[in-house]
Design a protein around this motif. Sequence first.
Motif, PDB file in Angstrom:
ATOM      1  N   GLY A 497     -50.981 -27.901  16.597  1.00 27.83           N
ATOM      2  CA  GLY A 497     -51.321 -29.213  17.118  1.00 27.83           C
ATOM      3  C   GLY A 497     -52.690 -29.331  17.748  1.00 27.83           C
ATOM      4  N   ALA A 498     -53.258 -28.214  18.212  1.00 34.07           N
ATOM      5  CA  ALA A 498     -54.553 -28.291  18.898  1.00 34.07           C
ATOM      6  C   ALA A 498     -55.408 -27.094  18.517  1.00 34.07           C
ATOM      7  N   ALA A 499     -55.345 -26.024  19.299  1.00 30.38           N
ATOM      8  CA  ALA A 499     -56.134 -24.826  18.992  1.00 30.38           C
ATOM      9  C   ALA A 499     -55.562 -23.637  19.743  1.00 30.38           C
ATOM     10  N   GLY A 500     -55.657 -22.493  19.127  1.00 31.59           N
ATOM     11  CA  GLY A 500     -55.220 -21.249  19.735  1.00 31.59           C
ATOM     12  C   GLY A 500     -56.280 -20.187  19.598  1.00 31.59           C
ATOM     13  N   LEU A 501     -56.357 -19.293  20.578  1.00 31.86           N
ATOM     14  CA  LEU A 501     -57.303 -18.180  20.553  1.00 31.86           C
ATOM     15  C   LEU A 501     -56.515 -16.880  20.540  1.00 31.86           C
ATOM     16  N   ILE A 502     -56.767 -16.048  19.541  1.00 31.05           N
ATOM     17  CA  ILE A 502     -56.009 -14.822  19.317  1.00 31.05           C
ATOM     18  C   ILE A 502     -56.957 -13.630  19.402  1.00 31.05           C
ATOM     19  N   ASP A 503     -56.561 -12.612  20.150  1.00 32.53           N
ATOM     20  CA  ASP A 503     -57.343 -11.377  20.211  1.00 32.53           C
ATOM     21  C   ASP A 503     -56.984 -10.510  19.017  1.00 32.53           C
ATOM     22  N   ALA A 504     -57.941 -10.365  18.098  1.00 27.65           N
ATOM     23  CA  ALA A 504     -57.727  -9.550  16.897  1.00 27.65           C
ATOM     24  C   ALA A 504     -58.657  -8.343  16.885  1.00 27.65           C
ATOM     25  N   THR A 505     -59.050  -7.888  18.065  1.00 23.02           N
ATOM     26  CA  THR A 505     -60.002  -6.781  18.180  1.00 23.02           C
ATOM     27  C   THR A 505     -59.490  -5.511  17.510  1.00 23.02           C
ATOM     28  N   ALA A 506     -58.180  -5.328  17.458  1.00 28.08           N
ATOM     29  CA  ALA A 506     -57.627  -4.104  16.890  1.00 28.08           C
ATOM     30  C   ALA A 506     -57.803  -3.996  15.382  1.00 28.08           C
ATOM     31  N   PHE A 507     -58.244  -5.054  14.710  1.00 26.99           N
ATOM     32  CA  PHE A 507     -58.508  -4.952  13.268  1.00 26.99           C
ATOM     33  C   PHE A 507     -59.302  -3.685  12.957  1.00 26.99           C
ATOM     34  N   THR A 508     -58.959  -3.037  11.842  1.00 25.71           N
ATOM     35  CA  THR A 508     -59.773  -1.930  11.337  1.00 25.71           C
ATOM     36  C   THR A 508     -60.982  -2.505  10.611  1.00 25.71           C
TER      37      THR A 508
END
Length: 833
Positions: A497-508
């Motif tokens: 519905g609006a916006a979300g911020l996700i920590d994806a730092t663990a990506f290889t």
Amino acid sequence: MKTTVKALVVGGGAVGTSIAYHLAKAGWDDVMLLERDELTSGSTWHAAGLLPLFNMSFATTHIHDYSVKFYKTLEEETGLNAGFAVVGNLRMAQTDERMDEYMLYASTAETVGVPFEFLTPDEVGERWPLIRTEDLKGALYHATDGYINPADVTMAMAKGARQRGVEIVRKWQADGFHWNGTAWEVTCTKMVEKGGNLVPSDEQVVITAEHVVTASGNHAQRTAQMLGIKIPAIPVEHQFIVMDQDPALVSWRVEGNAEHPVIRDADAQSYVREERGGWILGVYEKDAPARFEYGVPDAFRADLFPLALDRIEEQYMAMIHRIPTCEESGLKDDFNGPICYTPDGNPLVGPAPRMKNMWLAEGFSFGITAAGGTGYYLAQMMVEGEAEIDMASLDPRRYGDWMTTEYAARKNEECYDHVYILHHPDEERPACRPLKTAPSYDRMKARGAQFGCVNGWERPNYFGPLDAPDSFDHDARSFRRGGWWDYAKAEAEAVRGAAGLIDATAFTKHKLRGPGAEAFLDWFTTNRLPKVGRINLTYALTAAGTTRTEYTIVRLAEDTFYLVSAGAWQAYDSDYLAQAINDNVDRFGPMWLDDCTGQHGVFAIAGPKSRDVLQELVRDAEPSTVLSNKRFPWLSARRLELKMCPVNAIRVAYTGELGWELHHPMEMQNYLFDQLMDAGEKHGLKLVGARAQNWLRQEKSYRAFGTELGRDATPLEAGLDRFVDLSKDFHGKDAMVAKGIRSKCVTVLIDGPADADPWGREALVVDGQKVGRLTSGGYSVAFGKQIGMGYVRPDLAEVGTKLKVRMFRELFDAEVVEDSPYDPSNATIRVDG
């Protein structure tokens, strides 16, 4: 004694003998097994010999199931009785939550084809009246397993191996491994008795082996030192006691009654079985210490540690409560020996990191149960190139070079005392945490982040109450909808519905550059390579044509590529990629690989307001158009400046909404985080964790590596035809095509129970027959019901097919829906601004 062999197996316990047997059975006629002492002289000799089939892991359940079936065939083949008492296995529950756990166990068992039966407390008491049942909620019973004599089954496998041509050599120790470019040269030393100890002599030979398998049990740390790698297999003390005869039990058997099943009182942290008119009690207590962190002393052979009765007093009293007639039985014998563990409890089975034709089979906490199946599936990997089941969850490379001895020892102790802890699917264990943290860790924690651990990284699972004590996440866990569920639902709704911020730092993250990079990646992956400034999704295959790794590839320049893959599999992906480059550099030309995972943080911003949030921060000559479809189209990448932070932005979103991944310098992460949160406040930006993201990606039918994607299915079976370019040649292509379509990946919407969602371990059923299994599950905020992904027979993969999903022993309606049931045309992802 041969000095040149096809395969050398180092270690003569149950696991090593099984591997040698199965390699010979698979057709390798030049196999040798080397044992430094006598067969079974390690943990095998003092193992209790239990054969528990039930396990949360799909792969491990397959392994245990094979073992139980295989052991029943050994006497006919070898003439040796393996000592298998098929008495069954009774898991008792004192709480409703434990019964929920058993129902989830049963879900995995059903997908593998393992039979089971649920019993009421009264039914338990009627069958086995010596067991007190008034405080039980029920039990799970499996009739086809039981226990076995570890020495007998090992000797039977050893005889079977010899009959198939395997040479078994005792009293020789492997003291060094050297790869000469084509084979392993293994320096071996003759061991001799001296003063009751086993010591090296001056006699040595060098055995040349094309393949080496280490199954060194308690000696895994010595093996690791010789190979120059880290192996997180460290023993922990395990105690069990043998009691004198119980007159009531003796009378029960004299009356002609069958032997009791193995009795598992998980809520009392113990197991019990009959032993010559008495009982054996084994426990998994707290504070059992790790031993031999840096190697087994030369003086320790088939030895034991002093019994620590004070540690098991509570479990002993619980046994008397459960079987009151044993109270007067005395202590006949006791055992406190080393049993190897790993941080997650799964063994290490597969290729050693950074080495060719070196295989590990280490860290078996349930070694007798796993030995037969490990030999079978590891032999498939070695002989055929891949096993018929996905063995990634057991791969030694699931642990990276960051893993230390201290970490392994403490996590192994935790794993030991968690054997009978309730294993919630949302379980997060606390030992050795936090260890690897992104700079924004403290900022997220202050905002209610409840973290999970991925490859050592702390990653938010969801954001709970701001004043949550540290115990909140533990209390929120459940086999149904836990206390975290409402928080995850609100996060998913915010993204939609609006916006979300996700920590994806663990990506290889890897960078590959050089003259050979383009040709190599074109051969290594299934899809067409992107143009400069564009991205694609693609797959690397195994030699057997199944899915080995999923990559998002960003082309930074003609000869430079940025590869993003799953965060949980950094060392696994890095090793496979590096070895493929090394094996093919002469073919494609020079190239350089850099694992840059720790250099770049990643925030994923997604939702219909995500462009508005970024627009507040972007600095550009024409800021109003820089995020438009014309200048920044879907599936493209470009460098942005978000105020003072340079960002490599990728227009892609795992949630299926308008969004970007913001790959940024790790040292600037806190600055970027603060800017995003400030700019997002008026647009409804919400912090979002991995659980909500997992639900959202299922609404888009996005496959995930480790669930839908793995080494037991091809990309075509996963329904990823659009990412496979059959007009070009690529590694594994012929094998993939030859496999055909054995099953198909589907998305289903489920009318399930009001208080629970599937976890991705459940059976799919038609007309009472299992026809497939879920690999992922959760809740859909878009459809207001449960959602799942999984595999079914190809004829059942059509949209509209009606299925059933078994949850908590009941069948619930499910329907196959079109791929990407939420926004199938991708209109929200492509929306302009």
